[in-house]
Design a protein around this motif. Structure first.
Motif, mmCIF file in Angstrom:
data_model
loop_
_atom_site.group_PDB
_atom_site.id
_atom_site.type_symbol
_atom_site.label_atom_id
_atom_site.label_comp_id
_atom_site.label_asym_id
_atom_site.label_seq_id
_atom_site.Cartn_x
_atom_site.Cartn_y
_atom_site.Cartn_z
ATOM 1 N N GLN A 11 0.833 -1.179 0.000
ATOM 2 C CA GLN A 11 0.000 0.000 0.000
ATOM 3 C C GLN A 11 0.872 1.234 0.000
ATOM 4 O O GLN A 11 2.079 1.153 0.157
ATOM 5 C CB GLN A 11 -0.934 0.005 1.200
ATOM 6 N N VAL A 12 0.252 2.394 -0.168
ATOM 7 C CA VAL A 12 0.974 3.648 -0.214
ATOM 8 C C VAL A 12 0.621 4.461 1.027
ATOM 9 O O VAL A 12 -0.513 4.493 1.472
ATOM 10 C CB VAL A 12 0.641 4.421 -1.518
ATOM 11 N N GLN A 13 1.630 5.109 1.593
ATOM 12 C CA GLN A 13 1.436 5.986 2.742
ATOM 13 C C GLN A 13 1.502 7.434 2.260
ATOM 14 O O GLN A 13 2.364 7.788 1.440
ATOM 15 C CB GLN A 13 2.504 5.758 3.810
ATOM 16 N N LEU A 14 0.607 8.263 2.770
ATOM 17 C CA LEU A 14 0.492 9.650 2.328
ATOM 18 C C LEU A 14 0.593 10.584 3.527
ATOM 19 O O LEU A 14 -0.070 10.364 4.551
ATOM 20 C CB LEU A 14 -0.850 9.868 1.626
ATOM 21 N N VAL A 15 1.414 11.627 3.391
ATOM 22 C CA VAL A 15 1.590 12.604 4.467
ATOM 23 C C VAL A 15 1.479 14.004 3.883
ATOM 24 O O VAL A 15 2.301 14.409 3.050
ATOM 25 C CB VAL A 15 2.947 12.437 5.157
ATOM 26 N N GLU A 16 0.463 14.748 4.340
ATOM 27 C CA GLU A 16 0.247 16.120 3.876
ATOM 28 C C GLU A 16 1.046 17.110 4.712
ATOM 29 O O GLU A 16 1.339 16.863 5.885
ATOM 30 C CB GLU A 16 -1.240 16.501 3.945
ATOM 31 N N SER A 17 1.348 18.241 4.107
ATOM 32 C CA SER A 17 1.995 19.337 4.815
ATOM 33 C C SER A 17 1.654 20.629 4.088
ATOM 34 O O SER A 17 1.150 20.611 2.961
ATOM 35 C CB SER A 17 3.504 19.129 4.882
ATOM 36 N N GLY A 18 1.955 21.756 4.748
ATOM 37 C CA GLY A 18 1.793 23.055 4.106
ATOM 38 C C GLY A 18 0.582 23.853 4.540
ATOM 39 O O GLY A 18 0.409 24.995 4.095
ATOM 40 N N ALA A 57 3.384 13.914 0.436
ATOM 41 C CA ALA A 57 4.501 13.016 0.165
ATOM 42 C C ALA A 57 4.026 11.573 0.246
ATOM 43 O O ALA A 57 3.390 11.176 1.230
ATOM 44 C CB ALA A 57 5.618 13.261 1.157
ATOM 45 N N ALA A 58 4.340 10.809 -0.785
ATOM 46 C CA ALA A 58 3.918 9.416 -0.862
ATOM 47 C C ALA A 58 5.106 8.485 -0.680
ATOM 48 O O ALA A 58 6.208 8.766 -1.139
ATOM 49 C CB ALA A 58 3.253 9.137 -2.198
ATOM 50 N N SER A 59 4.868 7.372 -0.029
ATOM 51 C CA SER A 59 5.892 6.343 0.135
ATOM 52 C C SER A 59 5.221 4.983 0.103
ATOM 53 O O SER A 59 4.008 4.859 0.287
ATOM 54 C CB SER A 59 6.655 6.526 1.447
ATOM 55 N N GLY A 60 6.031 3.969 -0.147
ATOM 56 C CA GLY A 60 5.482 2.623 -0.206
ATOM 57 C C GLY A 60 5.488 2.102 -1.622
ATOM 58 O O GLY A 60 6.535 1.747 -2.129
ATOM 59 N N ARG A 61 4.336 2.090 -2.240
ATOM 60 C CA ARG A 61 4.230 1.584 -3.600
ATOM 61 C C ARG A 61 4.615 2.674 -4.609
ATOM 62 O O ARG A 61 4.878 3.813 -4.242
ATOM 63 C CB ARG A 61 2.792 1.122 -3.860
ATOM 64 N N THR A 62 4.652 2.315 -5.868
ATOM 65 C CA THR A 62 5.023 3.247 -6.932
ATOM 66 C C THR A 62 3.965 4.333 -7.079
ATOM 67 O O THR A 62 2.813 4.056 -7.416
ATOM 68 C CB THR A 62 5.193 2.498 -8.254
ATOM 69 N N PHE A 63 4.380 5.558 -6.815
ATOM 70 C CA PHE A 63 3.452 6.689 -6.791
ATOM 71 C C PHE A 63 2.736 6.868 -8.122
ATOM 72 O O PHE A 63 1.544 7.177 -8.166
ATOM 73 C CB PHE A 63 4.248 7.947 -6.425
ATOM 74 N N SER A 64 3.437 6.669 -9.209
ATOM 75 C CA SER A 64 2.853 6.897 -10.533
ATOM 76 C C SER A 64 1.797 5.863 -10.908
ATOM 77 O O SER A 64 1.144 5.996 -11.936
ATOM 78 C CB SER A 64 3.955 6.922 -11.602
ATOM 79 N N ASN A 65 1.600 4.864 -10.084
ATOM 80 C CA ASN A 65 0.549 3.874 -10.323
ATOM 81 C C ASN A 65 -0.807 4.309 -9.784
ATOM 82 O O ASN A 65 -1.795 3.579 -9.922
ATOM 83 C CB ASN A 65 0.904 2.533 -9.677
ATOM 84 N N LEU A 84 2.566 15.048 -4.449
ATOM 85 C CA LEU A 84 1.380 15.698 -4.990
ATOM 86 C C LEU A 84 1.295 17.107 -4.399
ATOM 87 O O LEU A 84 1.657 17.315 -3.235
ATOM 88 C CB LEU A 84 0.143 14.892 -4.592
ATOM 89 N N TYR A 85 0.811 18.051 -5.203
ATOM 90 C CA TYR A 85 0.714 19.436 -4.748
ATOM 91 C C TYR A 85 -0.694 19.984 -4.964
ATOM 92 O O TYR A 85 -1.430 19.525 -5.846
ATOM 93 C CB TYR A 85 1.693 20.320 -5.508
ATOM 94 N N LEU A 86 -1.025 20.983 -4.169
ATOM 95 C CA LEU A 86 -2.225 21.773 -4.403
ATOM 96 C C LEU A 86 -1.860 23.235 -4.160
ATOM 97 O O LEU A 86 -1.640 23.638 -3.013
ATOM 98 C CB LEU A 86 -3.372 21.354 -3.492
ATOM 99 N N GLN A 87 -1.760 23.990 -5.236
ATOM 100 C CA GLN A 87 -1.513 25.419 -5.137
ATOM 101 C C GLN A 87 -2.853 26.121 -4.976
ATOM 102 O O GLN A 87 -3.731 25.982 -5.840
ATOM 103 C CB GLN A 87 -0.791 25.926 -6.382
ATOM 104 N N MET A 88 -2.997 26.869 -3.906
ATOM 105 C CA MET A 88 -4.268 27.524 -3.595
ATOM 106 C C MET A 88 -4.052 29.030 -3.580
ATOM 107 O O MET A 88 -3.307 29.542 -2.751
ATOM 108 C CB MET A 88 -4.805 27.052 -2.248
#
Length: 124
Positions: free
Chosen positions: A1-8, A23-31, A79-83
């Protein structure tokens, strides 16, 4: 599985900008196609934006279209989100999420993995 951690996230004034990262870790993010959702106190979690695996397709909620931009850097597993032009109504906890679906999805039930969220507060 993939682990996701938000910041900002943070406290800003109306009209200001913020950039969220996931920030993603674990499996291949591009999948994974990725999305941002948000949840304000007492409200349902709602869709904000989504992006395809390669980044070529994006989709936005009407409430943020023209102000927010979703993007991804698969080499950096981020992954990003510009607001921009933030409004008090954008105040919420923002979550990034990943889905193994090929298509971009606005439905939270389509997403398999979620981060813990980051608080965005916009004062008037």
């Amino acid at each position: 599985q993939v682990q996701l951690v938000e910041s900002g996230g943070g406290l800003v004034q109306a009209g200001d900008s913020l950039r969220l990262s996931c920030a993603a870790s674990g499996r291949t993010f591009s999948n994974y196609a990725m999305g941002w959702f948000r949840q304000a106190p007492g409200k349902e979690r709602e869709f904000v934006a989504a992006i395809s695996r390669g980044g070529s397709s994006t989709y936005y909620a009407d409430s943020v279209k023209g102000r927010f931009t979703i993007s991804r850097d698969n080499a950096k597993n981020t992954l990003y989100l510009q607001m921009n032009g933030l409004k008090p109504g954008d105040t919420a906890v923002y979550y990034c999420a990943g889905t193994q679906l090929w298509l971009v999805s606005i439905r939270k039930n389509d997403y398999d993995y979620w981060g813990q969220g980051t608080q965005v507060t916009v004062s008037s």
